[in-house]
Design an enzyme around this catalytic site. Structure first.
Site, PDB file in Angstrom:
ATOM      1  N   ARG A 161       0.824  -1.206   0.000  1.00  0.00           N
ATOM      2  CA  ARG A 161       0.000   0.000   0.000  1.00  0.00           C
ATOM      3  C   ARG A 161       0.862   1.261   0.000  1.00  0.00           C
ATOM      4  O   ARG A 161       0.593   2.208  -0.733  1.00  0.00           O
ATOM      5  CB  ARG A 161      -0.934  -0.017   1.219  1.00  0.00           C
ATOM      6  N   ILE A 162       1.899   1.282   0.839  1.00  0.00           N
ATOM      7  CA  ILE A 162       2.756   2.468   0.904  1.00  0.00           C
ATOM      8  C   ILE A 162       3.650   2.550  -0.326  1.00  0.00           C
ATOM      9  O   ILE A 162       3.805   3.612  -0.938  1.00  0.00           O
ATOM     10  CB  ILE A 162       3.586   2.466   2.198  1.00  0.00           C
ATOM     11  N   ALA A 243      10.888   2.689   6.287  1.00  0.00           N
ATOM     12  CA  ALA A 243      10.165   1.495   6.718  1.00  0.00           C
ATOM     13  C   ALA A 243      10.635   1.037   8.096  1.00  0.00           C
ATOM     14  O   ALA A 243      10.009   1.358   9.115  1.00  0.00           O
ATOM     15  CB  ALA A 243      10.329   0.390   5.685  1.00  0.00           C
ATOM     16  N   ARG A 244      11.745   0.309   8.156  1.00  0.00           N
ATOM     17  CA  ARG A 244      12.333  -0.147   9.416  1.00  0.00           C
ATOM     18  C   ARG A 244      13.849  -0.082   9.293  1.00  0.00           C
ATOM     19  O   ARG A 244      14.426  -0.481   8.278  1.00  0.00           O
ATOM     20  CB  ARG A 244      11.896  -1.579   9.746  1.00  0.00           C
ATOM     21  N   ASP A 268      14.596   7.795   7.829  1.00  0.00           N
ATOM     22  CA  ASP A 268      13.608   8.188   8.827  1.00  0.00           C
ATOM     23  C   ASP A 268      13.478   7.142   9.926  1.00  0.00           C
ATOM     24  O   ASP A 268      12.760   7.346  10.892  1.00  0.00           O
ATOM     25  CB  ASP A 268      12.245   8.396   8.146  1.00  0.00           C
ATOM     26  N   GLU A 273      15.562   2.442  18.018  1.00  0.00           N
ATOM     27  CA  GLU A 273      15.012   3.799  18.102  1.00  0.00           C
ATOM     28  C   GLU A 273      14.669   4.120  19.538  1.00  0.00           C
ATOM     29  O   GLU A 273      14.079   3.293  20.222  1.00  0.00           O
ATOM     30  CB  GLU A 273      13.764   3.936  17.222  1.00  0.00           C
ATOM     31  N   HIS A 292      11.865   9.305  12.630  1.00  0.00           N
ATOM     32  CA  HIS A 292      10.687   8.453  12.415  1.00  0.00           C
ATOM     33  C   HIS A 292       9.405   9.285  12.416  1.00  0.00           C
ATOM     34  O   HIS A 292       8.433   8.974  13.117  1.00  0.00           O
ATOM     35  CB  HIS A 292      10.603   7.346  13.473  1.00  0.00           C
ATOM     36  N   GLY A 294       7.629   9.718   9.694  1.00  0.00           N
ATOM     37  CA  GLY A 294       6.824   9.310   8.552  1.00  0.00           C
ATOM     38  C   GLY A 294       5.403   8.916   8.889  1.00  0.00           C
ATOM     39  O   GLY A 294       4.571   8.843   7.996  1.00  0.00           O
TER      40      GLY A 294
END
Length: 326
Positions: A161-162, A243-244, A268, A273, A292, A294
């Site tokens: 989807r993204i 994403a990750r 990002d 984290e 992060h 996003g």
């Protein structure tokens, strides 16, 4: 809603809003749910033991947490990803794990953040701004590294989807889009993604001017871009990750940036984290970094919270949950 009051534990770490954000989320629940807000899953042992549902906003949920929660029925991730939950332990306990994937709550902002990082890299916005603040007219120095998105090839790793939203925007910039994934997308998805063409990952890396990651983090995708794969990229290529963090070997990426075998990176997300001050990427050349963000615009946070609460509320009312991953 069932007549019996259910206990909901909302775990919202300090670095993503903490108790303030958690209180706002709790306020969305109907009165029949008893909601406790914490910043770590083991902060309140009584609440964890009594919880029927645990909502987590990027907070780790370990096998130990599951063992300490004998009443737990459902873990609701307030995100598209679920890598911070021990899914195997949840499966062994017959605890359902859900995301908010079908809500599309994050796709708009993650796609926008991806392009913000790509444009910042192409136009050298960070060094240009920093130089001007220091009264340094940096145009002669930066001119050779300024570039355009138009006419370039964007490699999308993960056309979900993204990834599809990113590809749609790339088409508007007159970019050619390649994508890699375990299987080819449906023709209508490729069409919606600006005519994106499926290829294998190594070929995508060799051909792309920009590579953007939109894959879930699993055992199979951890360090998907390692030193060997980063070496396949052109020296003029840029890597963007919204994403990750662990999808990329961060030390290998830092090596590539320091050695000049990669033109730049926009990140990002990090592993872990928040990132430690010792993370080499924080001091690497030609990087654009963001914490992060996003998925945390004003609009996105509302959509995420509503999607998570709606799924939990419907589950407590006896309906099957959506976006089940285990």
């Amino acid at each position: 809603m069932n007549a019996v009051t259910k206990n909901v534990l909302a775990v919202v770490p300090a670095h993503v809003g903490g108790r303030t954000a958690g209180a706002a989320l709790a306020g969305l629940f109907p009165g029949e749910a008893r909601v406790t807000v914490v910043e770590t899953a083991d902060e309140d042992s009584v609440a964890l033991r009594e919880a029927h549902v645990l909502i987590t906003a990027l907070a780790p949920v370990t096998a130990g947490h599951l063992a300490a929660a004998p009443r737990l029925e459902l873990i609701q991730c307030a995100s598209h990803g679920y890598d911070y939950v021990d899914v195997e332990a949840a499966r062994a306990r017959a605890v359902t794990v859900c995301t908010i994937g079908s809500s599309d709550a994050e796709k708009q902002n993650v796609a926008e953040q991806t392009f913000a990082l790509m444009l910042a890299l192409a136009k050298q916005l960070i060094p240009a701004h920093t130089a001007l603040v220091d009264a340094d007219w940096a145009l002669p120095r930066l001119q050779h590294s300024l570039t355009e998105l138009s006419g370039k090839t964007l490699g999308v790793i993960g056309l979900g989807r993204i990834g599809t939203e990113v590809a749609r925007r790339a088409a508007a910039f007159d970019m050619r889009v390649l994508y890699a994934g375990p299987r080819r997308a449906a023709p209508e998805t490729e069409s919606r993604a600006g005519g994106a063409r499926h290829t294998d990952l190594d070929e995508l890396l060799r051909a792309s001017d920009y590579v953007t990651l939109h894959a879930p983090l699993t055992d199979a995708t951890r360090h998907l871009l390692d030193a060997d794969r980063l070496a396949l990229l052109k020296p003029t290529a840029f890597v963007v990750n919204t994403a990750r963090g662990a999808l990329i070997d961060q030390d290998a990426l830092a090596d590539a940036l320091h050695s000049g075998t990669l033109a730049g990176a926009g990140l990002d997300v990090f592993d872990p984290e928040p990132p430690p001050a010792t993370l080499r990427l924080l001091k690497a050349p030609r990087v654009v970094l963001s914490p992060h963000v996003g998925g945390v615009t004003r609009e996105t946070v509302v959509r995420i919270a509503l999607a998570a609460v709606e799924n939990v509320t419907e589950y407590l009312a006896g309906k099957p949950p959506r976006d089940v991953v285990s």
